[in-house]
Design an enzyme around this catalytic site. Structure first.
Site, mmCIF file in Angstrom:
data_model
loop_
_atom_site.group_PDB
_atom_site.id
_atom_site.type_symbol
_atom_site.label_atom_id
_atom_site.label_comp_id
_atom_site.label_asym_id
_atom_site.label_seq_id
_atom_site.Cartn_x
_atom_site.Cartn_y
_atom_site.Cartn_z
ATOM 1 N N CYS B 85 82.721 48.093 -30.603
ATOM 2 C CA CYS B 85 83.102 46.857 -31.293
ATOM 3 C C CYS B 85 82.359 45.665 -30.666
ATOM 4 C CB CYS B 85 84.625 46.696 -31.295
ATOM 5 S SG CYS B 85 85.210 45.518 -32.534
ATOM 6 N N HIS B 188 86.402 51.665 -33.679
ATOM 7 C CA HIS B 188 87.038 52.023 -32.408
ATOM 8 C C HIS B 188 87.261 53.530 -32.344
ATOM 9 C CE1 HIS B 188 88.033 48.001 -30.855
ATOM 10 N NE2 HIS B 188 87.987 47.666 -32.138
ATOM 11 N N GLU B 190 88.292 55.251 -29.918
ATOM 12 C CA GLU B 190 89.510 55.538 -29.140
ATOM 13 C C GLU B 190 90.763 55.401 -29.990
ATOM 14 O OE1 GLU B 190 87.831 52.788 -29.125
ATOM 15 O OE2 GLU B 190 89.092 51.040 -28.678
#
Lengths: 253, 209
Positions: B85, B188, B190
């Site tokens: 990001c 993202h 994660e």
């Protein structure tokens, strides 16, 4: 293509999860950890967890609880309740929240949103607005729906988006917990007042209600609580129905 | 501890390090937070997560003395780095968020706000990515897989050859880049379920020729 998010909402009070009707008569619906585990294993799009009494009683967010929850939550997590200072936001993000939802304190200190967006960025800030119909017009209510503010939700949503909120979570108190459908009029005026994503909340009882709000408003996401506590419907089942109706939903892996 | 298993996570105080650290641990690697240039040495992989504004991100990199140190390990020592990001956006030459600010300049390109007035910004949620070339990062991930995005600014690359995937939001934008030892995702990983986990695994196990 960007998908419409379906977001289960979990409401926390004192020791566990609750769900009421019209912001009252709340029933205990179980402990929080197993609920988070189930939603995580079902690979939901996102989760919202709000402490419904923190701001009214006047305590800070429960950071250690959020830390425990975040450790078992691998989907985006929004945390609300009791946030009145920048420091609270910082501690929640540190504890593992991806976004924070702020409601009551913004009526007392709207500058908090401006400061928070310049420090943390809009993408992690959700302005939560609870509204009810009073004398033919919608009005924002604070402190879990108990205190009138005299402000129209579309005016307030615009002000908070202008101050840097990345999303607006709009909840209809009249529809909350009724499972009788979203307040389409309320969601629509709020969607039309801002250019940030809106999350529609309050009233979902079946996938048809969700299709209605998606057809009739430009909401970016749909939140629901009672439907998951009190019926056999699951987020994935609802998404399959909505895909059949032609809405862009993410298929969980 | 096997040094190969250590993944340096760059901490500029602008991101939720908890999510990425948990995801790395979960993959069997050891996340090590780096907030000081001295902690960079000996790390075989680096991840630069980030949220917030470009100007604030660069201010904090300079404040922590990480600018020259990062350029050294990435450009000269060719340590694999993954920007997530804002982390990826900081790899560009110039950003326009919070004033016109120079970036880390690992890649030729600039950062600009979404141009559309008609679509809601920030672009938040799950969007499908179209993979347009063979990629180390996206190995084993089918094109059109959904990833979780949350941003108001986009990366404009001056070099199309580094773009490994795009997403569509009104127009087409860059969702991931790959250039030698430099990797980046606008989304993202994660927070992107199983596909995100596989992408992070691909990065942690990357072997450069």
């Amino acid at each position: 293509m960007l998908k419409t998010r379906l977001i289960p909402t979990l409401l926390w009070k004192d020791i566990g999860l609750v769900k009421g009707v019209n912001f009252g008569n709340s029933r205990r619906v179980g402990p929080v950890h197993p609920a988070i585990k189930v939603y995580n294993s079902r690979d939901v799009d996102e989760l919202i967890l709000c402490d419904v009494v923190a701001s009214t009683i006047g305590y800070e967010p429960n950071y250690s609880l959020i830390k425990e929850i975040a450790a078992e939550c691998f989907v985006p997590l929004t945390v609300g309740g009791g946030i009145s200072k920048l420091e609270h936001i910082e501690k929640l993000l540190e504890a593992g929240a991806d976004k924070v939802a702020i409601n009551t304190s913004l009526f007392l200190d709207p500058e908090l949103m401006s400061k928070a967006s310049s420090q943390f960025g809009s993408q992690c800030l959700v302005a939560s607005i609870d509204a009810r119909l009073i004398d033919g017009g919608w009005e924002c209510m604070r402190n879990s729906g108990q205190v009138s503010t005299g402000i129209a939700p579309e005016v307030w949503a615009k002000e908070l988006a202008d101050r840097g909120s990345g999303e607006i979570l709009i909840t209809s108190i009249d529809k909350d917990g009724t499972m009788g459908g979203y307040d389409l009029g309320l969601i629509d005026v709020v969607c039309n007042s801002v250019n940030v994503p809106v999350i529609a909340s309050g009233g979902a009882g079946n996938s048809g209600h969700m299709a209605d709000v998606l057809k009739n408003t430009s909401t970016s996401a749909i939140a629901a609580a009672s439907i998951f506590h009190f019926t056999e419907l699951t987020p994935n089942g609802i998404k399959q129905d909505l895909i059949k109706d032609g809405f862009p939903m993410r298929v969980s892996l | 501890m096997n040094v190969q298993k250590e993944i340096g996570i760059i901490d500029c105080g602008i991101s939720n390090l908890g999510s990425i650290s948990r995801a790395i641990l979960n993959l069997g690697f050891m996340p090590k937070t780096i907030s000081d240039p001295s902690e960079l040495s000996g790390k075989s992989r680096l991840i630069f997560p980030g949220q917030g504004s470009f100007g604030e991100g660069m201010r904090r990199i300079h404040e922590r003395g990480l600018f020259d140190a990062l350029r050294h390990v990435v450009i000269e020592k060719r340590t694999p780095i993954l920007g997530i990001c804002l982390g990826m956006q900081l790899f560009a030459e110039i950003g326009s968020e919070g004033g016109v600010v120079s970036g880390l300049s690992f890649l030729k390109g600039t950062i600009r706000k979404f141009p559309s007035q008609e679509l809601r910004v920030p672009h938040i949620g799950w969007n499908s990515v179209v993979i347009n070339q063979e990629s180390i990062l996206l190995k084993g991930i089918p094109s059109m897989t959904d990833f979780y995005f949350s941003h108001s600014y986009v990366f404009d690359s001056a070099d199309d050859s580094i773009v490994s995937s795009n997403f569509e939001y009104g127009l087409q934008y860059i969702s991931s880049i790959e250039h030698g030892n430099i990797f980046g995702t606008q989304f993202h990983p994660e927070k992107s379920s199983k596909a995100g986990r596989l992408l992070l695994k691909n990065f942690c196990e990357v072997e450069l020729c």
